[in-house]
Design a protein around this motif. Structure first.
Motif, PDB file in Angstrom:
ATOM      1  N   TRP A  19       2.222   7.407   2.652  1.00 24.01           N
ATOM      2  CA  TRP A  19       1.013   7.043   1.852  1.00 24.01           C
ATOM      3  C   TRP A  19       0.830   8.832   1.673  1.00 24.01           C
ATOM      4  N   TRP A  28      -9.185  -1.225  -1.342  1.00 25.50           N
ATOM      5  CA  TRP A  28      -8.531  -1.580  -0.342  1.00 25.50           C
ATOM      6  C   TRP A  28      -9.841  -1.657   0.294  1.00 25.50           C
ATOM      7  N   TRP A  78     -10.418   3.576   8.152  1.00 24.41           N
ATOM      8  CA  TRP A  78      -9.767   5.793   8.299  1.00 24.41           C
ATOM      9  C   TRP A  78     -11.003   6.789   8.682  1.00 24.41           C
ATOM     10  N   GLY A 112       0.872  -1.606  -0.016  1.00 29.55           N
ATOM     11  CA  GLY A 112       0.226  -0.322   0.228  1.00 29.55           C
ATOM     12  C   GLY A 112       0.753   1.006   0.354  1.00 29.55           C
ATOM     13  N   GLY A 113      -0.108   2.194   0.324  1.00 32.85           N
ATOM     14  CA  GLY A 113       1.714   3.660   0.412  1.00 32.85           C
ATOM     15  C   GLY A 113       2.321   3.362   1.178  1.00 32.85           C
ATOM     16  N   TRP A 142       1.476  10.281  -1.346  1.00 36.13           N
ATOM     17  CA  TRP A 142       1.864   9.355  -2.495  1.00 36.13           C
ATOM     18  C   TRP A 142       3.099   9.970  -2.611  1.00 36.13           C
ATOM     19  N   GLU A 146      -5.670  11.455  -0.850  1.00 32.56           N
ATOM     20  CA  GLU A 146      -7.269  11.009  -0.609  1.00 32.56           C
ATOM     21  C   GLU A 146      -8.173  11.408   0.459  1.00 32.56           C
ATOM     22  N   TYR A 165      -6.254  -7.376   4.456  1.00 32.30           N
ATOM     23  CA  TYR A 165      -5.325  -7.712   6.061  1.00 32.30           C
ATOM     24  C   TYR A 165      -5.401  -9.449   5.881  1.00 32.30           C
TER      25      TYR A 165
END
Ligand code: BGC
Ligand code: BGC
Length: 589
Positions: free
Chosen positions: A428, A290, A213, A56-57, A424, A481, A319
């Motif tokens: 992230w 994700w 999040w 991921g990021g 990014w 994001e 995950y």
């Protein structure tokens, strides 16, 4: 060391059918599973026949460098090749502006800057460099390019889009995709569809997702929201880049976190299966975003069944992969997902792996490790920076700046690689500071001036005399994001004060804006003699100086309009306002 050639040979359908005949249900569902690297060891990934692993990021190894990336990814491939059927895995990462997680890799301008270049050949070359840096680390799957068409610049992902204009997005995204795929990297066209068409305030939260999040009461308001548009708008603004990408050879499409007309995209059978795979004839595989499957329903099984039946082929779990595997296995055994649907998903995944040549050459190009972040690669990024700059104002021929005059330089982004890279980048969300090797704007300026260059972030200069020139670099701090969703895009009060202070200290004042989207600049614009939109240029800050000092001309044209005020946001509001934009799409001196 494996060498890698472009393998566009037709996939061997017979070989794939033979494999599917032999595969157990566990092997098939394993192929459909993508797991985040910290959640699984190479041994476990072989035990569960995992089809794909991702970073991921900021999913970096320690130490974070190209060699340890290559070793990390290689380990997953080596164990995949020890499984019964020796089906190679494929490793994915977000190379959205270069191989941007890797310390020392070249970081290009974010797409919003590339949109201003309007240079299709440059897109192909940027993607080729990115592909080579990815392959050096054995990464064959790039979650790029975004073909989003952002309609509301309050969105924290605006900068991931090339333009607010559909035709320009398509024109630039296709050569970018080809540049990756010609160099043996699978492009992911994302996020299907209308991720850039959601309505402010329409984002839902998912109380059942602990650790997600998106917690109630947080600040983001539009990312992952609902596109409240009818099908004709969907088809005219948001769908065309997908059709064009499929016609040009797209092999992977990532589904959007967002909803259309109140239904999560991951549950949209009509759009994924009927439109994308049916009407548009998409033969590749569709991947989830994700944990997006977990957002569909409080009941995980419902989410899995709904999304696989909607046409999802691979799930970025990322995950709890055993839960996913068990849930899908039970759904198949209970007849809630047909074995034909599973076989179709596996066939699509294996077809793409064969098309990429992974069965013959499962590794990347570790011989390219020395080229990661090389001068040659950085030269392409520097060219992109030059071409991405848009000159919005130039009174009294303030630009180009003469080299023999002393200059005062101010602003937090003037000497800060992390700020000029944005989100990014290494992590992230991105972060300020010396996050990775590169050249700051200030270093580029110093290289060009034969007189004194005085730098102070806050514009605190002692001299009582006015300087001939001042350059002040204002803008946004990094975000990614939904954490970048923002209701008010006015230039910050601190930056306004800084521009005012600098105005008093200099004869001529040049303002450079570092931002992931147009900001409301009406307060500072009148104070500047020259005003340059520089977007998020990445690691090669000299590209800015190249143009400020006249070695190269300004050629960039706005890919996003600059509104006069927040009343002209979103784009629909601007289009309905007879006053028009402050600077319209296509503007550039
Ligand atoms: C990951 C990102 C991902 C995000 C989604 C982060 O922890 O690093 O890659 O996009 O979570 O919520
Ligand atoms: C983002 C995707 C990204 C994925 C993996 C998600 O949160 O929406 O764009 O490819 O994470 O990092």
């Amino acid at each position: 060391m494996q060498s890698s050639t472009i393998t566009s040979a037709p996939s061997s359908e017979a070989r794939i059918e033979a494999l599917i005949q032999q595969m157990t249900l566990a092997e098939k569902i394993g192929q459909m599973t993508q797991v985040e690297k910290n959640s699984i060891t190479p041994e476990e990934s072989a035990e569960y026949f995992i089809g794909s692993i991702l970073s991921g990021g900021g999913g970096n190894p320690t130490p974070n460098n190209a060699a340890s990336w290559a070793a990390m990814v290689r380990a997953y491939q080596e164990t995949a090749l020890t499984t019964r059927l020796r089906i190679p895995t494929i490793y994915g990462s977000d190379g959205v502006h270069g191989h941007n997680n890797v310390h020392g890799a070249v970081i290009f301008p974010h797409n919003i800057g590339l949109g201003a270049t309007r240079d299709t050949d440059l897109m192909r070359r940027i993607a080729a460099v990115t592909a080579r840096e990815l392959l050096a680390t054995n990464v064959h799957f790039d979650f790029a390019p975004a073909v989003t068409v952002p309609q509301d610049i309050r969105w924290g992902r605006t900068y991931e889009g090339f333009s607010e204009n559909t035709a320009l997005v398509t024109e630039l995204a296709i050569p970018f995709m080809l540049g990756l795929q010609e160099n043996n990297v699978l492009a992911s066209i994302k996020h299907f569809v209308a991720d850039g068409g959601t309505t402010w305030g329409s984002t839902s939260t998912y109380e059942w997702l602990t650790g997600n999040w998106q917690t109630p009461g947080d600040t983001h308001k539009i990312d992952q929201g609902d596109a409240q548009i009818d099908e004709s708008v969907l088809r005219s603004i948001h769908l065309p880049p997908y059709k064009a990408a499929i016609d040009a050879g797209a092999q992977n499409i990532m589904v959007s976190f967002s909803s259309w007309q109140g239904v999560k995209m991951h549950a949209q059978r009509y759009l994924i299966t009927d439109v994308l795979k049916g009407e548009f004839g998409f033969q590749g595989f569709v991947i989830s975003d994700w944990m997006a499957v977990s957002q569909i329903s409080q009941n995980y099984a419902t989410g899995v069944i709904t999304s696989i039946n909607a046409g999802l082929d691979m799930v970025m779990v990322p995950y709890a992969y055993k839960d996913f595997i068990n849930t899908l296995t039970e759904a198949v055994q209970a007849g809630e997902v047909s074995i034909e649907r599973i076989d179709d998903a596996v066939r699509r995944i294996l077809r793409v792996k064969a098309w990429l040549g992974l069965f013959d050459q499962p590794f990347g190009r570790e011989d390219l490790i020395p080229s990661v972040g090389s001068a040659e690669h950085r030269a392409v990024a520097r060219e992109a920076v030059r071409k991405s700059l848009v000159l919005l104002k130039n009174e009294g021929a303030a630009l180009p700046i003469p080299r023999h005059l002393p200059i005062l330089v101010a602003g937090q982004a003037a000497d800060n690689i992390g700020l000029q890279c944005g989100g990014w980048s290494i992590t992230w969300q991105g972060e300020p500071g010396s996050t990775t090797p590169g050249t700051s704007l200030l270093e580029g300026i110093r290289d060009n001036v034969d007189a004194a260059v005085d730098h102070n972030t806050d514009g605190q200069f002692s001299s009582s005399e006015k300087a001939a020139y001042g350059i002040v670099v204002i803008g946004e701090t990094p975000y990614a994001e939904g954490l970048g969703d923002k209701a008010d895009l006015s230039v910050s009060a601190e930056d306004v004060a800084l521009v005012q202070r600098m105005r008093a200290l200099c004869e001529k004042l040049v303002v450079v804006l570092i931002s992931g989207r147009p900001l409301i600049i009406t307060e500072v614009l009148p104070l500047a003699d020259a005003f340059v939109a520089a977007w998020l240029p990445g690691t090669e800050g000299q590209g800015v100086a190249d143009v400020l000092f006249g070695d190269y001309p300004f050629t960039g044209k706005l890919a996003f309009s600059f509104p006069r005020s927040m009343d002209q946001v979103p784009l629909d509001a601007l289009n309905q306002d007879a006053n028009g934009a402050l600077f319209p799409f296509g503007f550039g001196l």
